[in-house]
Design a protein around this motif. Structure first.
Motif, short mmCIF file in Angstrom:
data_model
loop_
_atom_site.label_atom_id
_atom_site.label_comp_id
_atom_site.label_asym_id
_atom_site.label_seq_id
_atom_site.Cartn_x
_atom_site.Cartn_y
_atom_site.Cartn_z
N ILE A 228 13.48 -8.06 13.59
CA ILE A 228 12.70 -7.18 12.73
C ILE A 228 11.31 -7.80 12.59
O ILE A 228 11.17 -8.84 11.95
CB ILE A 228 13.36 -7.00 11.35
CG1 ILE A 228 14.77 -6.44 11.50
CG2 ILE A 228 12.50 -6.13 10.44
CD1 ILE A 228 15.60 -6.50 10.23
N LEU B 46 7.65 -8.39 11.24
CA LEU B 46 6.95 -8.18 9.98
C LEU B 46 5.56 -7.63 10.30
O LEU B 46 4.87 -8.18 11.15
CB LEU B 46 6.85 -9.48 9.20
CG LEU B 46 8.18 -10.14 8.87
CD1 LEU B 46 7.95 -11.43 8.09
CD2 LEU B 46 9.07 -9.21 8.09
N TRP C 130 9.44 -8.01 -1.72
CA TRP C 130 9.36 -6.84 -0.85
C TRP C 130 10.75 -6.35 -0.50
O TRP C 130 11.67 -7.14 -0.35
CB TRP C 130 8.63 -7.20 0.45
CG TRP C 130 7.19 -7.55 0.29
CD1 TRP C 130 6.67 -8.75 -0.13
CD2 TRP C 130 6.08 -6.70 0.54
NE1 TRP C 130 5.31 -8.69 -0.15
CE2 TRP C 130 4.91 -7.45 0.26
CE3 TRP C 130 5.95 -5.39 0.97
CZ2 TRP C 130 3.64 -6.92 0.41
CZ3 TRP C 130 4.67 -4.86 1.12
CH2 TRP C 130 3.54 -5.61 0.84
N ASN C 131 10.91 -5.04 -0.35
CA ASN C 131 12.14 -4.41 0.12
C ASN C 131 11.89 -3.72 1.45
O ASN C 131 10.81 -3.17 1.67
CB ASN C 131 12.63 -3.33 -0.85
CG ASN C 131 13.29 -3.88 -2.07
OD1 ASN C 131 13.28 -5.08 -2.31
ND2 ASN C 131 13.86 -3.01 -2.86
N ARG C 132 12.89 -3.72 2.30
CA ARG C 132 12.82 -2.93 3.54
C ARG C 132 13.54 -1.62 3.25
O ARG C 132 14.76 -1.59 3.10
CB ARG C 132 13.47 -3.67 4.69
CG ARG C 132 13.32 -2.95 6.02
CD ARG C 132 13.61 -3.93 7.15
NE ARG C 132 13.77 -3.27 8.42
CZ ARG C 132 12.77 -2.94 9.23
NH1 ARG C 132 11.53 -3.21 8.86
NH2 ARG C 132 12.99 -2.35 10.37
N THR D 174 14.24 2.56 4.07
CA THR D 174 14.33 3.53 5.16
C THR D 174 14.13 4.92 4.58
O THR D 174 14.78 5.29 3.60
CB THR D 174 15.70 3.44 5.86
OG1 THR D 174 15.90 2.09 6.28
CG2 THR D 174 15.76 4.36 7.06
N ALA E 71 12.03 2.67 8.98
CA ALA E 71 12.04 1.57 8.02
C ALA E 71 10.63 1.04 7.82
O ALA E 71 9.83 0.97 8.76
CB ALA E 71 12.95 0.45 8.52
N SER E 72 10.32 0.68 6.58
CA SER E 72 9.02 0.09 6.26
C SER E 72 9.20 -0.90 5.11
O SER E 72 10.19 -0.85 4.38
CB SER E 72 7.99 1.16 5.91
OG SER E 72 8.40 1.85 4.74
N TRP E 73 8.22 -1.78 4.94
CA TRP E 73 8.24 -2.76 3.86
C TRP E 73 7.50 -2.22 2.67
O TRP E 73 6.38 -1.73 2.79
CB TRP E 73 7.62 -4.07 4.32
CG TRP E 73 8.48 -4.77 5.33
CD1 TRP E 73 8.31 -4.76 6.68
CD2 TRP E 73 9.63 -5.55 5.07
NE1 TRP E 73 9.30 -5.49 7.29
CE2 TRP E 73 10.13 -5.99 6.31
CE3 TRP E 73 10.30 -5.92 3.91
CZ2 TRP E 73 11.27 -6.79 6.41
CZ3 TRP E 73 11.42 -6.72 4.02
CH2 TRP E 73 11.90 -7.15 5.26
#
Length: 164
Positions: free
Chosen positions: A39, A41, A77-79, A81, A87-89
């Motif tokens: 994944i 960043l 931060w959370n990932r 969807t 998916a994004s931060w």
């Protein structure tokens, strides 16, 4: 590319490690599918971070999260969807460590993540003068009396299930 020096973090059904090297990424091992994934960043959000000041952690409600410490600020931060599966931060919370730990912001303070206690959701931070443990849910902290001069600590946590 090498795995970071911190232990893996279990979030959901996967184990996660930070990857060190020329780029910033997280290695995911899915325990159900027995598969690996990288994944990346996004550089627009994490280009300025030092590799020792970022660690994977479980996100609130499960899933993958990141803790980033820069200067005297911590970001969680959370990932996430979206409904299309993209998916994004997303920045969930910011903690001003200088105020919380009563660090002198006039002087340049060195702050480094040296460990994460997953089940207690606590981070261990080394500063120029001391070692702190910060519980991320309550923001309570403990300052340890002796300075710690290591680069990493592996907090011991255990779970005890009472007998019948």
């Amino acid at each position: 590319m090498t795995l970071g020096i911190r232990p893996a973090v279990l979030a959901g059904d996967s184990l996660y490690w930070t990857i060190t090297g020329n780029w910033r990424a997280v290695l995911e091992f899915d325990l159900n599918r027995l598969s690996l994934a990288v994944i990346h960043l996004p550089l627009d959000k994490f280009a300025y971070c030092e590799l020792w000041n970022i660690t994977v952690m479980p996100a609130e409600g499960g899933g993958l999260g990141l803790l980033l410490v820069s200067d005297l600020t911590a970001q969680l931060w959370n990932r996430d969807t979206d409904c299309d599966g993209v998916a994004s931060w997303v920045l969930r919370r910011t903690i001003e460590l200088g105020e919380l730990l009563s660090l002198n912001s006039e002087e340049r303070q060195f702050v480094m993540i040296i460990g994460f206690a997953q089940y207690n959701n606590a981070v261990f931070l080394q500063t120029d003068i001391s070692l702190f443990m910060v519980q991320l849910d309550s923001l309570q902290f403990k300052k340890f009396p002796e300075p710690y001069m290591g680069r990493c600590c592996h907090p011991f946590e255990s779970i005890y299930a009472a007998g019948i």
